[in-house]
Write an enzyme that holds these catalytic residues in place. Structure first.
Site, PDB file in Angstrom:
ATOM      1  N   PRO A   2      69.417  14.980   3.002  1.00 54.90           N
ATOM      2  CA  PRO A   2      69.150  13.983   3.369  1.00 54.90           C
ATOM      3  C   PRO A   2      70.017  12.748   2.520  1.00 54.90           C
ATOM      4  CG  PRO A   2      67.700  15.007   4.487  1.00 54.90           C
ATOM      5  CD  PRO A   2      68.491  15.752   2.664  1.00 54.90           C
ATOM      6  N   GLU A   3      71.499  12.936   2.605  1.00 48.68           N
ATOM      7  CA  GLU A   3      71.823  11.396   2.099  1.00 48.68           C
ATOM      8  C   GLU A   3      72.406  10.702   2.998  1.00 48.68           C
ATOM      9  OE1 GLU A   3      74.743  11.770  -1.268  1.00 48.68           O
ATOM     10  OE2 GLU A   3      74.294  13.742  -1.050  1.00 48.68           O
ATOM     11  N   LYS A  59      69.159   5.865   2.286  1.00 52.82           N
ATOM     12  CA  LYS A  59      68.398   6.962   2.813  1.00 52.82           C
ATOM     13  C   LYS A  59      66.887   7.114   3.892  1.00 52.82           C
ATOM     14  CE  LYS A  59      70.074   9.233  -1.146  1.00 52.82           C
ATOM     15  NZ  LYS A  59      70.111   9.443  -2.856  1.00 52.82           N
ATOM     16  N   ARG A 252      70.777  17.064 -11.750  1.00 49.74           N
ATOM     17  CA  ARG A 252      71.745  17.353 -10.805  1.00 49.74           C
ATOM     18  C   ARG A 252      72.639  18.730 -10.848  1.00 49.74           C
ATOM     19  NH1 ARG A 252      67.460  16.552  -9.795  1.00 49.74           N
ATOM     20  NH2 ARG A 252      67.178  15.370  -8.692  1.00 49.74           N
TER      21      ARG A 252
END
Length: 266
Positions: A2-3, A59, A252
DNA sequence: GGGTTAAACAAAGC
DNA sequence: TTGTTTAACCC
């Protein structure tokens, strides 16, 4: 996952389902997700009240509590999470960690499989953002401020875009998308970008976020020219078929097109 | 010292 | 699998 676009969708969802309905009960099924608040406190603040409006910063989703002492319920979804509004308690979604039951019999669930999300209380979204040291929201920041805030950083483009203290809302997926569409290599130091490129980056960021919010509401329907659908093992650049390269930035996985995102450090 | 980055951590499903 | 926190690193 969820961004900003996902969270914006949850804000819209909460607004459409859970406003102005009196809260009858509150149940915390995973106390771990509570941040600086107890279940007892949540109950006393929410029971008999209703949510008045919903906002988002980065967010985080905020729901204003009307009546009583006021205040805001704060939610962050971590890696995996969403909201679910449903009628029958027997149909409660898997991994619902926090449940709000309304007098009309419906429930709003904070679903969070991996429990990396958080639920908290705040005096206001502004006070919360300030306390957390969050930068301006990525959708509200103007071009000027964007250029100034990035200009004074010396980190790589991707790391800086994802830094919530610089600007709030961008995560791994959309950082890759923005840099791809702007033609900027993810490791380019931001303080080497000229004014024009910073302007492009800002415009592209707005486009990508707005497109993603719309796509969320149309069931993951992203334009074919976007990197997102090709962001997987063996994926190719949607512009010319070049195999995408992957590197690791801050632990990442980062996907980029070596022909459209030249490494300006060289 | 402050900014930056890598590593550690959180939990659960595969 | 990823956002956040913490530790270690660099001028």
């Amino acid at each position: 996952m969820p961004e900003l676009p996902d969270v914006e969708y949850y804000r819209i969802y909460l607004t459409a389902t859970a406003l102005h309905k009196t809260i009858a009960r509150v149940e915390v099924r995973a106390p771990r997700i509570l941040e600086g608040v107890t279940e007892r406190r949540l109950r006393s603040v929410l029971a008999g009240r209703a949510f008045q409006s919903a906002r988002r910063h980065g967010k985080y989703v905020f729901a204003a509590i009307e009546g009583g002492e006021g205040g805001w319920l704060v939610m962050h979804f971590g890696m995996t999470g969403r909201l679910s509004y449903f009628k029958d308690i027997g149909d409660d979604p898997k991994h619902d960690r926090f449940l709000i039951g309304f007098e009309n019999g419906y429930f709003l669930a904070f679903v969070n499989q991996r429990k990396f999300g958080h639920v908290a209380l705040a005096m206001s979204p502004e006070a919360f953002a300030e306390a957390k040291g969050l930068g301006p929201d990525a959708l509200s920041i103007g071009r000027e401020e964007f250029a100034v805030r990035l200009g004074e950083r010396r980190g790589g483009a991707k790391a800086t875009l994802m830094n919530q203290k610089v600007l709030a809302g961008i995560g791994n997926i959309y950082a890759d998308e923005i840099l791809f569409r702007a033609g900027v290599h993810p490791k380019t130091p931001v303080n080497t970008l000229d004014e024009e490129t910073l302007g492009t980056l800002h415009a592209v960021m707005g486009d990508v976020l707005h497109t993603a919010i719309a796509a969320k509401r149309r069931c993951e329907d992203f334009p074919g020219s976007y990197l997102l659908p090709h962001r997987h093992e063996g994926g190719v650049c949607p512009l010319d078929g070049t195999p995408l390269e992957t590197i690791t930035i801050s632990g990442r996985r980062t996907y980029f097109c070596p022909t459209h995102q030249s490494d300006e450090r060289e």
